[in-house]
Design a protein around this motif. Structure first.
Motif, mmCIF file in Angstrom:
data_model
loop_
_atom_site.group_PDB
_atom_site.id
_atom_site.type_symbol
_atom_site.label_atom_id
_atom_site.label_comp_id
_atom_site.label_asym_id
_atom_site.label_seq_id
_atom_site.Cartn_x
_atom_site.Cartn_y
_atom_site.Cartn_z
ATOM 1 N N LEU A 166 -3.562 6.782 9.617
ATOM 2 C CA LEU A 166 -4.941 7.068 9.226
ATOM 3 C C LEU A 166 -5.287 8.485 9.628
ATOM 4 C CD1 LEU A 166 -6.695 3.835 10.455
ATOM 5 C CD2 LEU A 166 -6.629 4.630 8.115
ATOM 6 N N GLN A 198 0.809 -1.219 0.000
ATOM 7 C CA GLN A 198 0.000 0.000 0.000
ATOM 8 C C GLN A 198 0.833 1.255 0.000
ATOM 9 O OE1 GLN A 198 -2.664 -0.172 3.353
ATOM 10 N NE2 GLN A 198 -3.153 -2.297 2.957
ATOM 11 N N VAL A 228 -9.524 -3.134 0.270
ATOM 12 C CA VAL A 228 -10.347 -4.100 0.989
ATOM 13 C C VAL A 228 -10.306 -5.391 0.185
ATOM 14 C CG1 VAL A 228 -12.666 -4.629 1.818
ATOM 15 C CG2 VAL A 228 -11.835 -2.269 1.863
ATOM 16 N N ILE A 288 -4.207 -2.453 7.694
ATOM 17 C CA ILE A 288 -3.920 -1.025 7.860
ATOM 18 C C ILE A 288 -2.424 -0.828 8.032
ATOM 19 C CG2 ILE A 288 -4.282 1.002 9.310
ATOM 20 C CD1 ILE A 288 -7.039 0.010 9.915
ATOM 21 N N GLN A 315 -6.019 5.386 -0.533
ATOM 22 C CA GLN A 315 -7.086 4.425 -0.298
ATOM 23 C C GLN A 315 -6.502 3.142 0.279
ATOM 24 O OE1 GLN A 315 -9.187 3.336 -3.822
ATOM 25 N NE2 GLN A 315 -10.863 2.347 -2.721
ATOM 26 N N ILE A 316 -7.198 2.581 1.250
ATOM 27 C CA ILE A 316 -6.750 1.317 1.829
ATOM 28 C C ILE A 316 -7.532 0.192 1.166
ATOM 29 C CG2 ILE A 316 -6.668 -0.051 3.943
ATOM 30 C CD1 ILE A 316 -6.376 2.536 5.473
ATOM 31 N N VAL A 369 -8.852 -6.239 5.705
ATOM 32 C CA VAL A 369 -8.223 -4.930 5.554
ATOM 33 C C VAL A 369 -6.931 -4.929 6.347
ATOM 34 C CG1 VAL A 369 -8.477 -2.466 5.937
ATOM 35 C CG2 VAL A 369 -10.480 -3.839 5.404
ATOM 36 N N ARG A 388 -12.963 7.360 4.350
ATOM 37 C CA ARG A 388 -13.031 6.635 3.090
ATOM 38 C C ARG A 388 -13.037 5.126 3.328
ATOM 39 N NH1 ARG A 388 -10.061 7.546 -2.620
ATOM 40 N NH2 ARG A 388 -11.093 5.783 -3.600
ATOM 41 N N LEU A 389 -12.234 4.689 4.305
ATOM 42 C CA LEU A 389 -12.197 3.259 4.622
ATOM 43 C C LEU A 389 -13.566 2.789 5.111
ATOM 44 C CD1 LEU A 389 -10.741 0.585 5.008
ATOM 45 C CD2 LEU A 389 -9.990 1.373 7.250
ATOM 46 N N GLN A 390 -14.172 3.593 6.000
ATOM 47 C CA GLN A 390 -15.508 3.237 6.492
ATOM 48 C C GLN A 390 -16.485 3.093 5.336
ATOM 49 O OE1 GLN A 390 -16.829 6.052 9.442
ATOM 50 N NE2 GLN A 390 -15.067 5.663 10.761
ATOM 51 N N ASP A 444 -15.814 2.656 2.018
ATOM 52 C CA ASP A 444 -15.463 1.535 1.142
ATOM 53 C C ASP A 444 -15.918 0.219 1.750
ATOM 54 O OD1 ASP A 444 -14.287 3.193 -0.629
ATOM 55 O OD2 ASP A 444 -12.213 2.745 -0.046
ATOM 56 N N LEU A 445 -15.636 0.093 3.040
ATOM 57 C CA LEU A 445 -15.926 -1.161 3.716
ATOM 58 C C LEU A 445 -17.435 -1.420 3.743
ATOM 59 C CD1 LEU A 445 -14.249 -3.350 4.929
ATOM 60 C CD2 LEU A 445 -14.156 -2.086 7.059
#
Lengths: 144, 144
Positions: B21, A18, B6, B17, B3-4, B15, B28-30, B32-33
């Motif tokens: 963060l 990443q 998934v 990490i 972007q992380i 995920v 964005r992670l929330q 996307d997830l």
């Protein structure tokens, strides 16, 4: 963060890249990964590059090197999650990921590795979803 | 990278990490997830934090929020790979990861989710028969 985590999934190691890989980080990843292959006896390595916008010659070479090291340690490497734009750029740059197998995503990568080395999954005693792997066992041994 | 990724593993989302963060990335992670949970019908989320040296109140809250959102979407969240030093700091800071289950590593997390919702592993389309599936899940873990 100065280390890329190597996750264990049964006999498969999973690495999600990443961050920008500079020299030191790439070397450390190679070292960590080889150690983990030896420690865990893993037979497969999946490298997810879905977070990368760019795969330049440095990263391409690193992926090839990791695949070569893994192969010497009896583990197959699959690179997954390549973005379409990355694939286009790779070809335009004339870079080939030497000796690196690719798959669309982690699940396809897992399936590929299962087909390549089904015995380990039969032994693992996980769930009963080995039919496909068992069916292609002959193929795989023939290929090896 | 903004972007992380998934990753999908059957009915589990994974995920890892690895980067600091900040607000935008966490939001964005929330997002996307939650989208991925809805798109894939995933029943479990594994968040690997083995790359993090520090889990402060912001990250702790984010993990709790993700777990809460996932739960509303019928997915269980397990945080894995916490370093010992992180655990010590968390307790010293009086932070509790509210509503977040933890496991030592990805494999333990997968096992936990399998035990929590085994039906999905027996048959993706069918969540009805938890009892029977739970029995076979126990078998599966007992065999290991």
């Amino acid at each position: 963060m100065e280390q890329i985590p190597v996750l264990s999934l049964g006999d498969i190691l999973l690495v999600s890249i990443q961050v920008d890989l500079e020299d030191q980080l790439a070397l450390r990843l190679q070292e960590d990964l080889s150690n983990r292959i030896v420690d865990t006896g893993a037979h497969g390595v999946i490298i997810d590059i879905s977070a990368l916008d760019i795969v330049d010659s440095f990263i391409g070479r690193m992926l090839s090197t990791i695949a070569a090291i893994s192969r010497v340690l009896d583990a197959e490497t699959v690179v997954v999650g390549m973005r379409p734009a990355v694939a286009i750029t790779l070809v335009e740059l004339g870079l080939s990921l030497n000796g690196v197998r690719t798959a669309l995503n982690v699940e396809h990568g897992l399936r590929l590795l299962r087909e390549a080395g089904p015995a380990l999954f039969a032994d693992a005693g996980d769930d009963g979803e080995d039919e496909a792997a068992a069916a292609s066992a002959d193929d795989a041994t023939a290929r090896r």
